[in-house]
Design a protein around this motif. Structure first.
Motif, PDB file in Angstrom:
ATOM      1  N   ASP A  47      23.824  49.731  28.337  1.00 28.79           N
ATOM      2  CA  ASP A  47      23.625  49.865  29.785  1.00 28.79           C
ATOM      3  C   ASP A  47      24.536  50.943  30.361  1.00 28.79           C
ATOM      4  N   GLU A  48      25.783  50.948  29.922  1.00 30.38           N
ATOM      5  CA  GLU A  48      26.728  51.953  30.413  1.00 30.38           C
ATOM      6  C   GLU A  48      26.285  53.363  30.047  1.00 30.38           C
ATOM      7  N   GLU A  49      25.801  53.519  28.804  1.00 31.66           N
ATOM      8  CA  GLU A  49      25.354  54.842  28.374  1.00 31.66           C
ATOM      9  C   GLU A  49      24.150  55.304  29.184  1.00 31.66           C
ATOM     10  N   TYR A  88      21.499  58.264  33.571  1.00 34.08           N
ATOM     11  CA  TYR A  88      20.823  58.287  34.872  1.00 34.08           C
ATOM     12  C   TYR A  88      21.670  59.027  35.908  1.00 34.08           C
ATOM     13  N   SER A  89      22.957  58.763  35.877  1.00 35.30           N
ATOM     14  CA  SER A  89      23.852  59.403  36.837  1.00 35.30           C
ATOM     15  C   SER A  89      23.849  60.918  36.668  1.00 35.30           C
ATOM     16  N   HIS A 131      20.491  62.203  37.887  1.00 33.27           N
ATOM     17  CA  HIS A 131      20.440  62.169  39.348  1.00 33.27           C
ATOM     18  C   HIS A 131      21.281  63.304  39.941  1.00 33.27           C
ATOM     19  N   ASP A 139      23.197  54.172  32.165  1.00 35.25           N
ATOM     20  CA  ASP A 139      23.639  54.387  33.547  1.00 35.25           C
ATOM     21  C   ASP A 139      24.316  55.748  33.675  1.00 35.25           C
ATOM     22  N   GLY A 140      25.107  56.084  32.669  1.00 34.78           N
ATOM     23  CA  GLY A 140      25.745  57.398  32.683  1.00 34.78           C
ATOM     24  C   GLY A 140      24.721  58.514  32.599  1.00 34.78           C
ATOM     25  N   SER A 198      25.813  45.798  26.694  1.00 36.99           N
ATOM     26  CA  SER A 198      26.623  46.281  27.820  1.00 36.99           C
ATOM     27  C   SER A 198      26.952  47.764  27.656  1.00 36.99           C
TER      28      SER A 198
END
Length: 494
Positions: free
Chosen positions: A48-50, A55-56, A59, A52-53, A45
């Motif tokens: 995933d957060e890392e 990717y953010s 982006h 996602d961060g 988890s």
């Protein structure tokens, strides 16, 4: 037969114990498996957060950089369109002049031809077509907006799980113990940019050297220290030493603790001796309060205790310790000597303690005395005791007393009084504990161990021990001794 039965009983008992151990171990293994699953799920988890961060961030960076490119595109196109408009207007004007010039060639009248030629020449001179730059103001290249993420890709490909931080190394030479504060410094064995914070743990001990498993106090913790130095302040040094250790933490895990260090925390520690205090005083450890009941309840309890102890041998205790020597078999103070003494004697060295009186305290004295005063003796009224006395009855008086002589101190009475005793140097000084301003100094030669002494009437006193001699007091002492000091008229050689 009985012997075989006993043997079987032992075997049964051993097997039962072993089975219990195995059952407990199986439970522990199952619990560990469950923890592994839970912790793995938590790690995924967080992963995933890392990501996602990440990717953010990518982006957001892509959007920002694309917007910059679009802005550059719009700027260049606008500049080229402006230049195109200028060229179109210049061309239109030039074509009009060309048509006019061609028509003028058909004029037969010399005068009219001359005039037409002059007008066309003037128009050509100021025509915008001849002042126009035929070079584009901006290029069509956009290479300055290109990016190369080769380095970043290599960095991302090198990303691994966070390593466990190494144990810090405490710099003992840079550590400082002063003014009941401990400043501890440390460093990492090698540079680690992933360190998020440090954790400092400390505990009091009376053992010099490595921490012991038994008989030790629990560790106290200070978390989230960002620097490689920290100061523990407001400590009470009621043990001889302090153990300290540090660990480094990154975002995921804490590393091993540093090798613990042991720093000396020497200070004078004593409690108030309730066994010899006046019966009008209620004594609890380091607090004494005037008791208007006259200690009648205590007298009854004491009578019962003495009766019960009459046929009981007292336990043996060392008579060599300052605390044992100070108590001895001293009688209770009586009469108007509303006195309580400390339970530990000063026999050498430099020591410091503080006293705070209740605001409504009518009268009190703070000082020292030789360890065997008479039960009717009052502080400052004998040649074996020295004190300062505060009387708030009717009007406030502040004085230094010794050998039944008093010297008025024409200074405000502080909220807290600091007592500095240099036994070997024959000096007893009193300070404003807040400002460290000197109130009075006695100079003499102490020939017997000294006990802290306190007299109280209508009010209460709180004694603060376990204090080091403050740096400000040490500085004042050096200055006073260097200048010869102010000699009190009450001083004597005792």
């Amino acid at each position: 037969m009985d012997e075989e039965r006993e043997t079987l009983q032992r075997i049964v008992s051993t097997l039962v114990n072993k089975n219990d151990e195995i059952h407990n171990f199986i439970d522990m293994l199952n619990h560990t498996i469950s923890n592994v699953q839970v912790n793995s799920s938590n790690a995924i988890s967080e992963l995933d957060e890392e990501f996602d961060g990440l990717y953010s961030v990518l982006h957001e960076m892509k959007g920002s950089m694309a917007n910059t490119i679009q802005q550059e595109e719009a700027r260049k196109i606008q500049a080229l369109q402006d230049q195109l408009s200028q060229c179109s207007r210049a061309l239109e004007s030039s074509e009009e002049l060309l048509e006019l010039a061609v028509q003028s060639l058909d004029i037969k009248n010399p005068v009219e031809l001359l005039e037409a030629s002059r007008q066309i020449k003037d128009s050509v001179t100021v025509a915008s077509a001849f002042r126009l730059s035929l070079k584009p103001k901006v290029s069509d290249s956009m290479t300055h907006m290109m990016v190369d993420f080769a380095l970043e890709k290599r960095m991302l490909q090198a990303v691994k799980f966070l390593p466990v931080p190494k144990a810090p190394e405490i710099d003992v030479a840079a550590c400082l113990v002063a003014d009941n504060c401990i400043t501890i410094s440390w460093r990492m064995p090698e540079e680690d940019s992933r360190i998020d914070h440090f954790v400092l743990e400390y505990r009091k001990t009376n053992f010099d050297g490595l921490p012991r498993l038994k008989g030790e106090q629990r560790w106290e913790l200070v978390d989230y220290i960002k620097a490689t130095q920290y100061t523990l302040s407001g400590l009470r040094f009621d043990t001889k030493y302090m153990n300290l250790r540090v660990q480094a933490c990154n975002k995921a895990v804490a590393g091993e603790y540093s090798d613990p260090v042991t720093l000396e925390t020497k200070a004078f520690v004593f409690s108030l001796d309730s066994t010899s205090s006046h019966l009008n005083l209620k004594v609890e450890d380091t607090y004494v309060e005037w008791d208007p009941t006259g200690g009648k309840g205590q007298e009854k309890i004491k009578g019962k205790e003495n009766k019960n102890r009459s046929n009981t041998a007292s336990p043996k205790r060392s008579t060599n310790s300052p605390r044992a020597l100070s108590r001895g078999s001293r009688d209770r103070f009586a009469g108007e000597s509303y006195t309580v003494l400390g339970d530990t004697a000063v026999e050498s060295g430099q020591h410091y303690w503080e006293v705070r009186a209740q605001k409504d305290c009518k009268s009190y004295s703070v000082g020292v005395t030789y360890r065997n005063p008479g039960k009717f003796d009052q502080l400052g009224k004998t040649n074996s005791s020295w004190c300062i006395h505060i009387n708030n009855w009717l009007q406030t008086t502040f004085s230094a007393k010794h050998n039944n002589k008093a010297k008025t101190l024409d200074i405000p009475v502080p909220d807290r009084i600091g007592v500095y005793c240099d036994f070997d140097g024959g000096q007893l000084s009193f300070y404003n504990a807040s400002s460290k301003a000197l109130l009075h100094t006695f100079r003499t030669k102490f020939t017997q161990p000294l006990l802290p002494g306190f007299m109280i009437w209508c009010g209460g006193l709180t004694v603060m021990t376990g204090l080091q001699v403050p740096s400000a007091v040490k500085t004042l002492q050096k200055s006073e001794n260097g200048l010869g000091g102010s000699t009190s008229s009450l001083n004597n050689v005792a």
